[in-house]
Write a protein that holds these residues in place. Structure first.
Motif, PDB file in Angstrom:
ATOM      1  N   UNK A  17       0.845  -1.200   0.000  1.00 35.00           N
ATOM      2  CA  UNK A  17       0.000   0.000   0.000  1.00 35.00           C
ATOM      3  C   UNK A  17       0.878   1.247   0.000  1.00 35.00           C
ATOM      4  N   UNK A  18       0.300   2.352  -0.492  1.00 36.02           N
ATOM      5  CA  UNK A  18       1.024   3.624  -0.448  1.00 36.02           C
ATOM      6  C   UNK A  18       0.113   4.681   0.170  1.00 36.02           C
ATOM      7  N   UNK A  19       0.646   5.460   1.107  1.00 42.09           N
ATOM      8  CA  UNK A  19      -0.129   6.520   1.758  1.00 42.09           C
ATOM      9  C   UNK A  19       0.497   7.878   1.518  1.00 42.09           C
ATOM     10  N   UNK A  20      -0.359   8.899   1.501  1.00 37.32           N
ATOM     11  CA  UNK A  20       0.132  10.280   1.450  1.00 37.32           C
ATOM     12  C   UNK A  20       0.357  10.729   2.891  1.00 37.32           C
ATOM     13  N   UNK A  31      -2.647   4.165  -3.094  1.00 38.99           N
ATOM     14  CA  UNK A  31      -2.664   2.867  -3.778  1.00 38.99           C
ATOM     15  C   UNK A  31      -2.944   1.800  -2.738  1.00 38.99           C
ATOM     16  N   UNK A  32      -3.807   0.882  -3.080  1.00 36.45           N
ATOM     17  CA  UNK A  32      -4.157  -0.176  -2.127  1.00 36.45           C
ATOM     18  C   UNK A  32      -3.919  -1.515  -2.773  1.00 36.45           C
ATOM     19  N   UNK A  33      -3.563  -2.474  -1.940  1.00 37.92           N
ATOM     20  CA  UNK A  33      -3.397  -3.803  -2.511  1.00 37.92           C
ATOM     21  C   UNK A  33      -4.418  -4.738  -1.875  1.00 37.92           C
ATOM     22  N   UNK A  84      -9.639  -8.024  -4.710  1.00 37.32           N
ATOM     23  CA  UNK A  84     -10.252  -6.973  -5.532  1.00 37.32           C
ATOM     24  C   UNK A  84     -10.332  -7.466  -6.971  1.00 37.32           C
ATOM     25  N   UNK A  85     -11.451  -7.269  -7.632  1.00 37.58           N
ATOM     26  CA  UNK A  85     -11.600  -7.786  -9.004  1.00 37.58           C
ATOM     27  C   UNK A  85     -10.995  -6.852 -10.041  1.00 37.58           C
ATOM     28  N   UNK A  86     -11.092  -5.520  -9.797  1.00 40.67           N
ATOM     29  CA  UNK A  86     -10.519  -4.561 -10.750  1.00 40.67           C
ATOM     30  C   UNK A  86      -9.139  -4.195 -10.211  1.00 40.67           C
ATOM     31  N   UNK A  87      -8.097  -4.806 -10.735  1.00 37.78           N
ATOM     32  CA  UNK A  87      -6.768  -4.593 -10.140  1.00 37.78           C
ATOM     33  C   UNK A  87      -5.682  -4.546 -11.197  1.00 37.78           C
ATOM     34  N   UNK A  88      -4.549  -3.945 -10.812  1.00 37.16           N
ATOM     35  CA  UNK A  88      -3.452  -3.712 -11.736  1.00 37.16           C
ATOM     36  C   UNK A  88      -2.125  -4.136 -11.098  1.00 37.16           C
ATOM     37  N   UNK A  89      -1.219  -4.572 -11.978  1.00 36.70           N
ATOM     38  CA  UNK A  89       0.152  -4.870 -11.570  1.00 36.70           C
ATOM     39  C   UNK A  89       0.932  -3.567 -11.545  1.00 36.70           C
ATOM     40  N   UNK A 124       4.767  -1.497  -9.594  1.00 39.16           N
ATOM     41  CA  UNK A 124       5.976  -1.715  -8.799  1.00 39.16           C
ATOM     42  C   UNK A 124       5.614  -2.027  -7.343  1.00 39.16           C
ATOM     43  N   UNK A 125       4.357  -1.748  -6.964  1.00 36.51           N
ATOM     44  CA  UNK A 125       3.962  -1.991  -5.569  1.00 36.51           C
ATOM     45  C   UNK A 125       3.394  -3.388  -5.360  1.00 36.51           C
ATOM     46  N   UNK A 126       3.309  -4.176  -6.412  1.00 38.90           N
ATOM     47  CA  UNK A 126       2.805  -5.539  -6.231  1.00 38.90           C
ATOM     48  C   UNK A 126       1.879  -5.967  -7.351  1.00 38.90           C
ATOM     49  N   UNK A 127       1.327  -7.141  -7.163  1.00 39.15           N
ATOM     50  CA  UNK A 127       0.545  -7.781  -8.226  1.00 39.15           C
ATOM     51  C   UNK A 127      -0.905  -7.327  -8.275  1.00 39.15           C
TER      52      UNK A 127
END
Ligand SMILES: [Zn+2]
Length: 484
Positions: A158-161, A201-203, A207-212, A214-217
């Protein structure tokens, strides 16, 4: 024709909490971003009130001589059920589960319905309706940039502000970080540096709508970064105007400012405008009360989309506004009285007679423009139109003034989009019957005239004899005009 932009347009800026004279960053061009819908359900009439603010602004800025670059996004991923805390389930995936459908199908279906609602309500189409799911690379670019600049940090995938890295956080909403910390509203996640830090960004493998990335799969974007990335892609780093509903001020717009300004080092948007919520039956709309009406509900009751549009712009966008079916009925009558006004003006414009009444039209136009320049004061602007109608009911306009009044109403329609100005052509059979009846009346053959009127009524055509000619209109209220 090149018009010189009006220098007197005043708008209420949520950021400064006062009215300011509008000036665009680049002369003659306005860059405007409107937060669009999250497409997990049908937009209700309250949502439409918010989007109408964007459409009215667009129209008025264009009438004032600006080229308007307008972007209204579609949020089709990443908007979580708990807006404030940025927690919970993705609204679209939750709806997909309820409807037992694919989330992509849900977002596509509701996007189509939304765009069709806008078209029926006479929205001027924006430059683009960007979809969040089609801008993930742009979001990741900003997220990685924010990490590099020390404004964001990773926790696992995950990424936080980091809100403490951006001292102006809270300037738009008036919320102070210290107060937010003290409040218990935000569920504290152990891994965050500060409780009010929000996710970029959340991992989530589920989740069905997801993207690969640099933060993970298995990642997907936070709702706020979507608007920062889409506005930058389509309008550049700096906007003139950013709009939304009053519920967007915090946290959504506060977070957009933090992300965009931390990333670019420039002021993100100079004017922030927010529409108040619509009330229904004097209270909050709710699914439980069954009063989250959509445009379909309005049309099913026999109203035209423009009746709803009028109903939603008859109040000032920053003031409370109530909707009931009774009010909608009054709006229909009000608009029909303006349709009738248009027909009468056409008769007066075509008739002979001395010049008179020009000053009434000029005064109406000046009041209309002044009202719209005053932070889009639509109730005052409409009052100017009705005042002209009231002042001229007794045929106080000569032909030139009637022409000028029709020209003024074209301007009103370009600004508000609610009038019916197009002249509907009669088919030849109907026109022949009207002319035959006129001839019969002239010849004082009243029996024939009455018989011909009866035939017209059977065809759905109503006639009204006025001193200046015959007005026809269709019984269903569509169309009509003078016949000399
Ligand atoms: Zn947004």
């Amino acid at each position: 024709m090149i018009a010189i932009p009006s220098m007197s347009f005043q708008i209420h800026n949520t950021l400064s909490r006062r009215k300011e004279e509008f000036r665009s960053l680049q002369p003659g061009i306005v860059r405007m971003y409107n937060c669009g819908p999250t497409v997990y359900s049908r937009a209700h009439i309250g949502n439409m009130r918010t989007f109408l603010l964007a459409d009215l602004l667009r129209r008025w800025l264009e009438l004032s001589g600006y080229e308007v670059r307008q972007v209204m996004n579609i949020t089709d991923v990443g908007h979580l059920t708990d807006d404030d805390a940025g927690e919970g389930e993705d609204k679209i995936e939750a709806q997909a589960r309820r409807e037992k459908r694919d989330p992509w199908e849900i977002s596509r279906g509701y996007t189509e319905l939304f765009l069709s609602d806008l078209a029926k309500l006479s929205f001027v189409p924006p430059l683009v309706h960007p979809r969040a799911s089609e801008h993930v690379p742009e979001m990741l670019e900003m997220i990685e940039g924010l990490i590099a600049k020390g404004h964001a940090y990773r926790v696992g995938d995950d990424v936080y502000f980091d809100v403490k890295s951006f001292p102006r956080y809270g300037a738009l909403s008036g919320n102070r970080v210290a107060e937010l910390e003290a409040g218990a509203r935000i569920a504290v996640r152990e891994e965050k540096r500060n409780p009010e830090d929000f996710a970029l960004w959340k991992s989530d493998p589920a989740h069905l709508m997801k993207w690969k990335s640099v933060f993970g799969e298995h990642g997907f974007p936070g709702w706020h970064i979507e608007c920062s990335a889409m506005s930058r892609k389509h309008l550049g780093e700096q906007l003139d105007i950013h709009t939304g509903g009053e519920d967007n001020i915090f946290p959504h717009h506060e977070c957009e400012i933090a992300q965009s300004e931390a990333f670019t080092g420039k002021t993100f948007a100079r004017y922030w405008m927010h529409a108040r919520f619509l009330q229904v039956d004097g209270g909050k709309m709710s699914k439980r009360l069954g009063n989250c009406y959509s445009l379909d509900d309005v049309v099913a009751k026999g109203y035209e989309p423009r009746h709803l549009r009028y109903c939603l712009i008859r109040g000032h966008y920053r003031q409370p506004l109530n909707f009931t079916w009774g009010i909608l009925e009054e709006c229909r009558s009000a608009l029909e009285s303006l349709d009738d006004f248009v027909r009468r003006l056409r008769v007066a414009a075509a008739a002979g007679g001395p010049a008179r009444g020009e000053e009434l039209v000029a005064a109406a136009r000046a009041s209309f423009d002044a009202a719209m320049d005053d932070d889009l004061n639509t109730p005052s602007a409409l009052a100017a139109v009705f005042a002209l109608r009231g002042a001229t009911l007794e045929d106080r306009l000569g032909p030139q003034a009637a022409h000028a009044a029709l020209g003024f109403l074209e301007r009103v329609h370009a600004a508000l989009g609610v009038l019916r100005l197009e002249q509907q052509n009669l088919d030849q059979q109907v026109e022949g019957l009207i002319r035959a009846r006129l001839a019969a009346r002239k010849a004082k053959d009243f029996a024939a005239a009455d018989r011909l009127r009866g035939e017209l009524v059977a065809l759905g055509i109503a006639l009204e004899d006025t001193p200046r000619g015959v007005l026809w209109k269709r019984a269903d209220g569509t169309g009509g005009g003078p016949i000399q």
